[in-house]
Every structure is written in structure tokens, then in C-alpha cells.
Design a protein around this motif. Sequence first.
Motif, PDB file in Angstrom:
ATOM      1  N   UNK A 104       0.827  -1.202   0.000  1.00 48.16           N
ATOM      2  CA  UNK A 104       0.000   0.000   0.000  1.00 48.16           C
ATOM      3  C   UNK A 104       0.863   1.255   0.000  1.00 48.16           C
ATOM      4  N   UNK A 105       1.931   1.225   0.782  1.00 51.05           N
ATOM      5  CA  UNK A 105       2.853   2.364   0.820  1.00 51.05           C
ATOM      6  C   UNK A 105       3.507   2.579  -0.537  1.00 51.05           C
ATOM      7  N   UNK A 106       3.934   1.493  -1.172  1.00 50.34           N
ATOM      8  CA  UNK A 106       4.599   1.593  -2.465  1.00 50.34           C
ATOM      9  C   UNK A 106       3.662   2.165  -3.525  1.00 50.34           C
ATOM     10  N   UNK A 107       2.430   1.708  -3.547  1.00 54.40           N
ATOM     11  CA  UNK A 107       1.460   2.226  -4.518  1.00 54.40           C
ATOM     12  C   UNK A 107       1.172   3.705  -4.260  1.00 54.40           C
ATOM     13  N   UNK A 194       7.081  -9.410 -12.172  1.00 53.15           N
ATOM     14  CA  UNK A 194       7.423  -9.545 -10.762  1.00 53.15           C
ATOM     15  C   UNK A 194       7.594 -11.026 -10.446  1.00 53.15           C
ATOM     16  N   UNK A 195       8.754 -11.350  -9.884  1.00 51.50           N
ATOM     17  CA  UNK A 195       9.095 -12.738  -9.561  1.00 51.50           C
ATOM     18  C   UNK A 195       9.735 -12.721  -8.181  1.00 51.50           C
ATOM     19  N   UNK A 196       8.952 -13.077  -7.173  1.00 57.27           N
ATOM     20  CA  UNK A 196       9.422 -12.938  -5.793  1.00 57.27           C
ATOM     21  C   UNK A 196      10.390 -14.034  -5.366  1.00 57.27           C
ATOM     22  N   UNK A 246      10.169  -7.371  -6.039  1.00 61.36           N
ATOM     23  CA  UNK A 246       9.178  -6.806  -5.128  1.00 61.36           C
ATOM     24  C   UNK A 246       8.620  -5.531  -5.738  1.00 61.36           C
ATOM     25  N   UNK A 247       7.428  -5.157  -5.301  1.00 60.48           N
ATOM     26  CA  UNK A 247       6.834  -3.901  -5.753  1.00 60.48           C
ATOM     27  C   UNK A 247       7.676  -2.719  -5.274  1.00 60.48           C
ATOM     28  N   UNK A 248       8.320  -2.892  -4.136  1.00 55.40           N
ATOM     29  CA  UNK A 248       9.142  -1.814  -3.577  1.00 55.40           C
ATOM     30  C   UNK A 248      10.247  -1.382  -4.530  1.00 55.40           C
ATOM     31  N   UNK A 249      10.708  -2.304  -5.383  1.00 56.31           N
ATOM     32  CA  UNK A 249      11.759  -1.938  -6.334  1.00 56.31           C
ATOM     33  C   UNK A 249      11.297  -0.848  -7.300  1.00 56.31           C
ATOM     34  N   UNK A 253      13.486   2.793  -8.063  1.00 58.26           N
ATOM     35  CA  UNK A 253      13.817   3.436  -9.331  1.00 58.26           C
ATOM     36  C   UNK A 253      13.569   4.942  -9.280  1.00 58.26           C
ATOM     37  N   UNK A 254      12.586   5.335  -8.467  1.00 53.35           N
ATOM     38  CA  UNK A 254      12.199   6.735  -8.445  1.00 53.35           C
ATOM     39  C   UNK A 254      11.100   7.017  -9.455  1.00 53.35           C
ATOM     40  N   UNK A 255      11.112   6.325 -10.565  1.00 56.46           N
ATOM     41  CA  UNK A 255      10.045   6.406 -11.555  1.00 56.46           C
ATOM     42  C   UNK A 255      10.108   5.139 -12.391  1.00 56.46           C
ATOM     43  N   UNK A 256       9.029   4.865 -13.106  1.00 59.19           N
ATOM     44  CA  UNK A 256       9.013   3.686 -13.962  1.00 59.19           C
ATOM     45  C   UNK A 256       9.767   4.007 -15.232  1.00 59.19           C
ATOM     46  N   UNK A 257      10.785   3.220 -15.598  1.00 56.75           N
ATOM     47  CA  UNK A 257      11.583   3.523 -16.770  1.00 56.75           C
ATOM     48  C   UNK A 257      10.836   3.224 -18.068  1.00 56.75           C
ATOM     49  N   UNK A 258      11.292   3.829 -19.136  1.00 56.74           N
ATOM     50  CA  UNK A 258      10.730   3.560 -20.464  1.00 56.74           C
ATOM     51  C   UNK A 258      11.319   2.282 -21.012  1.00 56.74           C
ATOM     52  N   UNK A 259      10.684   1.672 -22.025  1.00 50.16           N
ATOM     53  CA  UNK A 259      11.223   0.458 -22.618  1.00 50.16           C
ATOM     54  C   UNK A 259      12.623   0.683 -23.154  1.00 50.16           C
TER      55      UNK A 259
END
Length: 262
Positions: A104-107, A194-196, A246-249, A253-259
Motif C-alpha cells: 500500500x505504501x509503495x502504490x 514480478x518474480x518474488x 518486489x513492488x518496492x523496487x 527506481x524513483x520512476x518507472x523507466x521507459x522500454x
Amino acid sequence: MMKRWITFDLDGTLMQNPFVEWIFPEIVCTINQQLNQVIDIQELILEEHEIRMKENRIVDAYDWDDIVSKVIEKLNIPIKVDVTQLVKKHAVIPKIYLLENNILTSLNELKKTGYSLAAVTNGYSFYQVPVMKELGLDILFDKVITPDLCGYAKPDERILNQLLDDGEIFAHIGDRIDHDIILANKLGITSVLIHRNLPSNLIEIPFDKRNEDDQLLKLCEVKWRAENRSTAPFVNEGIPNYVISSIEELIIWGQVPCPKAD
């Protein structure tokens, strides 16, 4: 202003639903009480699901009320099982749970950076929304897209049409190659697997280099074959742009990277 979307799968990505541990066992018990012999009811249910998948009736393959009804009809027993009501009954903690303590925090952190969040799932809305509400996920998503509401299921690209009409999708995050990664790659969206249970040596590799590792590529191929029960050649569309443990990763990153560029 056009929205900047990040889309998430739900089951296996963010949360654990009650089907395997609670709903299916109750259905099996209820049906077996009507029979003079013990039959593997869950196998019959999953067989009907697989038949629909093989016939490319993917939307119908996730209509568990209809699937269970068809199994009961074939067994010719005078009962009705309401799967939707069973979801409401079992959608309580700890029967359901988030797959990470800090999801929840990550989202929330992603939303603070300006992204709009959408859940894109093959689970029907009346199976998913009660679970999301109990876990506190519902208030974090701007949209919840499900097959019963839009008429399409992953990996059919049309499931994302309403989001593409309302902005740009920066990334899709999911735990399945066949549904999530192939969907994103077909549309040129950043695909994030995502692969935990990543091996420790892969976790040590920077997230943007993991998909170049031969061990990771083999892992993806094995996973794809298991999802499809297929012996067909693994396709490039099944290779994720990024792999996270993990979602925390995403927050690291700070932001979702582009392809990545070709």
C-alpha cells in the motif's frame, strides 16, 4: 490533461485471493455431499476452465459461477453454488492477504509522483472488488478493468483500450508471462515481470540488466511453458523489459523507466 497510467495485475502480483485455499474446497465439499462417491470436483472445475482457455474463450474461462454451474449440471445433482457469495464470505483477512507488507505504501508513493493506477485483471469484478476493499487496495486505483465489464481478457490488447483513450500507459506489472508480459510487449508498453523467488545471484544484478542474463531468460521460458503447458518455441514477446523481486523496487527506481531501445 492526459493521464500517465501504470497498470497492475492483481492475483499473484499484489494480493492472494481466497479461491484455492477456501472457495474451491468449500465447493468440493458441498458437491461431494450430494454424491454417493468421492469425485475430484476441483479437477472437473479446472478442466472446464482449461477447455475454455484452449477454445480461446478467455473471458468465459474466468466466469467461475458459470463453470461451477456447468460441472453441477454434468453431475446431475439438485444444488446451486453461488461463487460470488462465497467470495464475499471468504474475503476476510487472514484468508486473503497482500503479498508484501509495504504494498500500500509503495502504490501510494507511485501516485505521489503523478501516476494514475489501474488494476487490469482477468478476474471478474464481483470476485476481485470485495478482496480489494478488504485489503485497502480499492482506494488506490483510479480504474479496475475486468473481463465482465469490458468484454476482453488478457492478453487481448483491447482490454487496455479505455486507458489508451484516456492517456498513456507507461508500464504494466504482472506475474505471468502469457497474460501480462506478452500483453505489454505487443503494445510497446514497458513490461515488468514480478518474480518474488528470483535466485539471489539474479537479485544482485541491476534491475535493468536482469533480462539480459541467460539464467533469467531460461527461467522465463520455463515459466511460460508451465503457464501454457506448451512445447512450442518461446517467443521474444515473452521477454520482459524489466524483472523485479518486489513492488518496492518500483520505488527504488524513483520512476518507472521507459522500454529499452532496440
